[in-house]
Write a protein that holds these residues in place. Structure first.
Motif, PDB file in Angstrom:
ATOM      1  N   SER A 274       0.837  -1.197   0.000  1.00  0.00           N
ATOM      2  CA  SER A 274       0.000   0.000   0.000  1.00  0.00           C
ATOM      3  C   SER A 274       0.874   1.251   0.000  1.00  0.00           C
ATOM      4  CB  SER A 274      -0.902  -0.003   1.238  1.00  0.00           C
ATOM      5  OG  SER A 274      -1.638   1.190   1.337  1.00  0.00           O
ATOM      6  N   PHE A 275       0.491   2.245  -0.834  1.00  0.00           N
ATOM      7  CA  PHE A 275       1.248   3.483  -0.968  1.00  0.00           C
ATOM      8  C   PHE A 275       0.317   4.689  -0.827  1.00  0.00           C
ATOM      9  CE2 PHE A 275       3.384   0.213  -3.430  1.00  0.00           C
ATOM     10  CZ  PHE A 275       4.720   0.379  -3.117  1.00  0.00           C
ATOM     11  N   LEU A 310      -1.034 -14.714   2.871  1.00  0.00           N
ATOM     12  CA  LEU A 310      -1.238 -13.290   2.686  1.00  0.00           C
ATOM     13  C   LEU A 310      -0.185 -12.509   3.471  1.00  0.00           C
ATOM     14  CD1 LEU A 310      -3.223 -11.299   1.340  1.00  0.00           C
ATOM     15  CD2 LEU A 310      -4.567 -11.360   3.443  1.00  0.00           C
ATOM     16  N   ILE A 311       0.505 -11.607   2.788  1.00  0.00           N
ATOM     17  CA  ILE A 311       1.482 -10.714   3.408  1.00  0.00           C
ATOM     18  C   ILE A 311       1.137  -9.296   2.976  1.00  0.00           C
ATOM     19  CG2 ILE A 311       3.921 -10.084   3.592  1.00  0.00           C
ATOM     20  CD1 ILE A 311       4.634 -12.945   2.847  1.00  0.00           C
ATOM     21  N   TYR A 312       1.201  -8.346   3.899  1.00  0.00           N
ATOM     22  CA  TYR A 312       0.897  -6.970   3.519  1.00  0.00           C
ATOM     23  C   TYR A 312       1.888  -5.998   4.150  1.00  0.00           C
ATOM     24  CZ  TYR A 312      -1.398  -6.709   8.116  1.00  0.00           C
ATOM     25  OH  TYR A 312      -1.679  -6.748   9.472  1.00  0.00           O
ATOM     26  N   TYR A 313       2.127  -4.911   3.418  1.00  0.00           N
ATOM     27  CA  TYR A 313       3.061  -3.876   3.856  1.00  0.00           C
ATOM     28  C   TYR A 313       2.448  -2.502   3.611  1.00  0.00           C
ATOM     29  CZ  TYR A 313       6.498  -7.670   3.390  1.00  0.00           C
ATOM     30  OH  TYR A 313       7.181  -8.862   3.491  1.00  0.00           O
ATOM     31  N   GLY A 314       2.725  -1.586   4.533  1.00  0.00           N
ATOM     32  CA  GLY A 314       2.452  -0.173   4.311  1.00  0.00           C
ATOM     33  C   GLY A 314       3.751   0.518   3.962  1.00  0.00           C
ATOM     34  N   ASN A 315       3.767   1.220   2.844  1.00  0.00           N
ATOM     35  CA  ASN A 315       5.009   1.821   2.344  1.00  0.00           C
ATOM     36  C   ASN A 315       4.996   3.345   2.359  1.00  0.00           C
ATOM     37  OD1 ASN A 315       6.493  -0.698   1.137  1.00  0.00           O
ATOM     38  ND2 ASN A 315       4.366  -0.871   0.499  1.00  0.00           N
ATOM     39  N   GLY A 316       3.880   3.920   2.805  1.00  0.00           N
ATOM     40  CA  GLY A 316       3.821   5.371   2.845  1.00  0.00           C
ATOM     41  C   GLY A 316       3.992   6.003   1.480  1.00  0.00           C
ATOM     42  N   GLU A 317       4.804   7.062   1.410  1.00  0.00           N
ATOM     43  CA  GLU A 317       4.928   7.853   0.188  1.00  0.00           C
ATOM     44  C   GLU A 317       6.110   7.466  -0.682  1.00  0.00           C
ATOM     45  OE1 GLU A 317       7.014  11.878   1.710  1.00  0.00           O
ATOM     46  OE2 GLU A 317       5.220  11.289   2.844  1.00  0.00           O
TER      47      GLU A 317
END
Length: 345
Positions: A274-275, A310-317
């Motif tokens: 997610s970006f 399922l693997i998820y990441y928050g990547n910001g900007e």
């Protein structure tokens, strides 16, 4: 000729706004309350190059002075239009609507009787309609009389004929190029119903009877090929509200298709990235992107998807794909990317 008859349950429909499930076949789009707006949408989109037949019963309420009515809607995404005279479709562009209007807004050139008309692109004024308003009842009778009415919607793409039938009588039969005239060549749309009340009210109910169409239950060939090859696939229709991690209803059909596609690749793991754009504080962007990825993961797990796949990441900007100096660029940067791959431990 029609598409296949579709077995259905209430879980096949997604609800917005005031809409609620009443029983195994009935959805209440608005209660008998003021200022209500709701919509219901079938989970999968359909291809307008294929025929459809939708048969149901509609309840328009019990007050002849009530408002406002129900609209059958075709639209490229799940949305709910404006309240009151908009009947849940107002402002949706592009869209095709069968307006079943039970309140007379004379500033919109409404007829003085309960009427039906074909409307385009969320317009409410009949000067912009595809047809003139005609009586729902052949004798111009009141339909807000505590009665369920049998209603049918038929589309024949070969002849480009759309037919609306009310209580066993054809009220509208019109040749129209839905794909090109309304949707600018895009044949894949969702179907559903919208309704609204304003300063007047009525209870509006929809009872499903028979569905015949060919649902688009899978992703497009291009999207499936990309996922199978381990390429990045960006989730469409993923417009989170500003500062919110609440999963938009419009994203759920695509996520459902993604999960069905994954069934053919049980050894693969889905990775969500997610970006955000660069607006706001960097730490806040990282946090909200993580929360949004988690919201998607939680939805998939709630639908039975294996948590260990399922693997998820928050990547910001980080890793922008467009210019953050423009509105469109910022919109493009606010995205969730999906990759499928086999992860060996």
């Amino acid at each position: 000729m029609f598409g296949q008859e579709i077995p259905y349950s209430m879980s096949d429909f997604y609800l917005n706004g005031s809409a609620t499930f009443r029983d195994d076949t009935t959805i209440m789009i608005t209660d008998n309350l003021l200022e209500q707006t709701g919509s219901m949408w079938y989970k999968d989109d359909i291809d307008l190059n294929e025929p459809f037949h939708i048969e149901l019963e509609i309840f328009f309420g019990c007050s002849d002075g009530g408002a406002d009515g129900i609209t059958f809607i075709l639209h490229p995404e799940w949305s709910t239009g404006s309240t009151g005279e908009g009947m849940g479709v107002g402002g949706l562009n592009p869209s095709f609507g069968v307006e079943m209007d039970t309140y007379q807004n004379f500033h919109l050139a409404d007829a003085h009787f309960d009427h039906v008309a074909l409307m385009a692109n969320g317009a409410s004024h009949h000067k912009l309609g595809l047809t003139e308003p005609i009586p729902l009842h052949p004798n111009k009778g009141n339909v807000e009389n505590c009665t369920f009415y049998n209603v049918k919607f038929d589309w024949n793409p070969a002849s480009q004929i759309f037919t609306f039938e009310f209580n066993g009588v054809v009220r509208i039969r019109r040749e129209i190029d839905l794909v090109n005239l309304i949707f600018d060549g895009n044949s894949n749309v969702f179907w559903g119903f919208g309704s609204a009340t304003g300063l007047r009210r009525n209870k509006h109910l929809v009872k499903i009877k028979k569905l015949e169409f060919t649902p688009n239950e899978t992703l497009t060939d291009e999207d499936r090929e990309a996922l199978a090859a381990g390429e990045v696939y960006t989730l469409p229709e993923l417009e989170f509200e500003a500062g919110s991690a609440d999963l938009p209803y419009s994203a759920r059909p695509t996520l459902d298709k993604l999960m069905r596609f994954h069934q053919d690749f049980p050894d693969h793991t889905i990775i969500l990235n997610s970006f955000t754009d660069s607006s706001g504080e960097e730490s806040s962007n990282l946090r909200i992107s993580t929360q949004r990825a988690e919201a998607i993961a939680n939805y998939m797990i709630s639908k039975g998807f294996a948590k260990e796949k399922l693997i998820y990441y928050g990547n910001g900007e980080v890793n922008p794909i467009d210019d953050n100096e423009t509105e469109q660029g910022r919109k493009n940067n606010r995205r969730v990317e999906v990759i499928m791959k086999v992860i060996k431990v």
